[in-house]
Write a protein that holds these residues in place. Structure first.
Motif: not given
Length: 484
Positions: A192-197, A229-232, A375-377
């Motif tokens: 679901e997080a991937i869908t949100a991204v 998000l960071t892996s997208s 949050l990103l690293t």
């Protein structure tokens, strides 16, 4: 009273600058007030006198996106000449000139130039690795003989990256989906997080939208959102130039080397600039970047000089600090979403915010604008949390730092002070711990206010009537299709 730098044998560059102010102080007209004397002294010193410029080098980056780094660390590190030579031989650092001193300053303020086609992911890594808040962005399409104003398109900073993150989270929030729970904001599952991204990516058609953040409180964010998000590919392919709508300046305000020290101090205080680039018009490049932290360090090196001791002996309350009342302190409750802390920082134009216990005024931690890097690293450290609250964020980051033996102000707990402490005590505290703000508390530990680097600098000098004149006219040319 500490020994004066005059009697300390070899002085630091900052102490020498302080002694220059001391010499000017001694010849000022006696009828002038202490503040007027300081104004006159700093007006007589060119900003080019601010250290450093002695140990300049370039790091050669082997990645696809080069950047320029000048070794000017905010914390001076003194090493022997032998060690200095060994460091040079074992790295890809090019030194402009050797010093005649036995002890060489490794550096004083760090400056990084990032290419406009650098990915956002790479920019975050660069800022994080070198522990800096911002860096000037070089336009890769600018000709080699471009002037500085055409060579740089702005300054990318964590504050701007916060805007980008907030925008992505808002695109995937229920408010952006007709009130229905958005994918990735329900169970916190990775799919679901991937869908949100993906939803966020589809909405990111124009950087102009970066400035249109809602005023509503931030939505809860699942622990898996930032990992997705960071892996997208969206995150990896977003370029620094794509978030130019969040840049502080377009291009930015800079000083010439001939401008006065007073001008620089006023920009860092009254005009809320955390850093001021100093440009060399002949070279068309940035010669130095003076930060609020560097100024505080310079003041700490001036302990023992009469002008500093006279000013530094004043209590914070005598100078009207803190400037706000207890109920005016901007804070976030520990149970609120961590993004609410960053959203408040962005909306209020501040660099940090205290986290207070629910239903009380006692602070349990501090979140600064640079902490958005976590949050990103290190997005994987929130995986177990259903929602990343301010408390969960602090717990996860502190655990990560302890496990990796990394030094950080976040591990020091809350740095506090009382109203009756002196300016000198505050400066030495801020400089030794290397923080941007100190929280004022009462005898019970309740928050009463906050004192920042800018607050301290603003009490050092004052702006004479009409001082800047037409200084700002045309200094900030807005490029075509500007999104600032």
């Amino acid at each position: 009273m500490e020994d004066s730098p005059r009697s300390g044998g070899m002085s630091s560059p900052e102490a020498k600058l302080g002694m220059r102010v001391e010499d000017l102080w001694d010849v000022q007209e006696p009828q002038l007030t202490p503040t007027e004397k300081l104004n006159a002294c700093f007006e007589s010193v060119p900003v080019s006198a601010f250290p450093p410029a002695s140990s300049q080098g370039i790091i050669q980056n082997k990645s696809s996106t080069p950047f320029c780094c000048f070794f000017f660390f905010e914390n001076p590190i003194w090493v022997s000449e032998r060690i200095w030579r060994l460091l040079l031989c074992s790295s890809s650092v090019l030194v402009a000139a050797a010093s005649a001193y036995t002890m060489l300053p490794l550096a004083i303020a760090l400056m990084i130039e990032i290419k406009s086609d650098c990915s956002l992911a790479e920019a975050v890594q660069i800022l994080t690795k070198h522990r800096i808040l911002s860096a000037p962005v070089v336009d890769v399409e600018a000709p080699e003989d471009a002037s500085w104003i055409d060579r740089y398109i702005g300054i990318v900073e964590f504050a701007g990256i916060v805007v980008w993150i907030l925008y992505q989270s808002e695109l995937a929030s229920p408010r952006k989906n007709g009130g229905a729970p958005a994918a990735g904001f329900g169970t916190g599952g990775k799919e679901e997080a991937i869908t949100a991204v993906a939803a966020a990516a589809n909405g990111m058609n124009s950087p102009r939208r970066l400035k249109n953040l809602g005023f509503e409180p931030a939505e809860p964010t699942p622990g898996s959102f930032f990992e997705a998000l960071t892996s997208s590919e969206f995150y990896k392919n977003t370029k620094v130039r794509d978030i130019s709508g969040s840049f502080r300046w377009a291009p930015f305000l800079a000083l010439q080397k001939s401008n006065s020290f007073l001008t620089m101090l006023l920009l860092l205080s009254n005009y809320k600039m955390k850093s001021v680039p100093v440009v060399d018009l002949g070279e068309g490049k940035i010669d130095n970047i003076v930060t609020q932290s560097a100024v505080i360090h310079m003041l700490a090196e001036c302990v023992g000089l009469s002008w500093f001791e006279r000013w530094g002996a004043k209590k914070m309350s005598e100078l009207g600090l803190p400037t706000m009342k207890p109920d005016q302190v901007i804070k976030v409750n520990e149970d609120e979403p961590v993004l609410q802390a960053f959203k408040l920082m962005r909306k209020k134009g501040i660099g940090g915010i205290p986290v207070v216990e629910s239903g009380g005024r006692k602070a349990v931690g501090n979140i600064s604008i640079r902490d958005v890097q976590f949050l990103l690293t290190t997005p994987e450290i929130y995986r177990e949390f259903r929602s990343i609250t301010a408390k969960n964020f602090l717990v996860a980051v502190r655990k990560y730092l302890e496990q990796h033996n990394e030094a950080s102000p976040m591990l020091s707990g809350m740095i506090t002070c009382r109203r009756n402490q002196t300016v000198k005590e505050m400066i030495l505290m801020l400089d030794s711990v290397k923080i941007q703000r100190v929280y004022v508390v009462d005898e019970d530990g309740n928050l009463e206010g906050v004192i920042t680097l800018r607050d301290i600098i603003s009490k050092l000098v004052h702006e004479p009537r009409g001082y800047f004149g037409d200084f700002f006219d045309g200094v900030l040319p807005m490029p075509q299709n500007s999104r600032v």
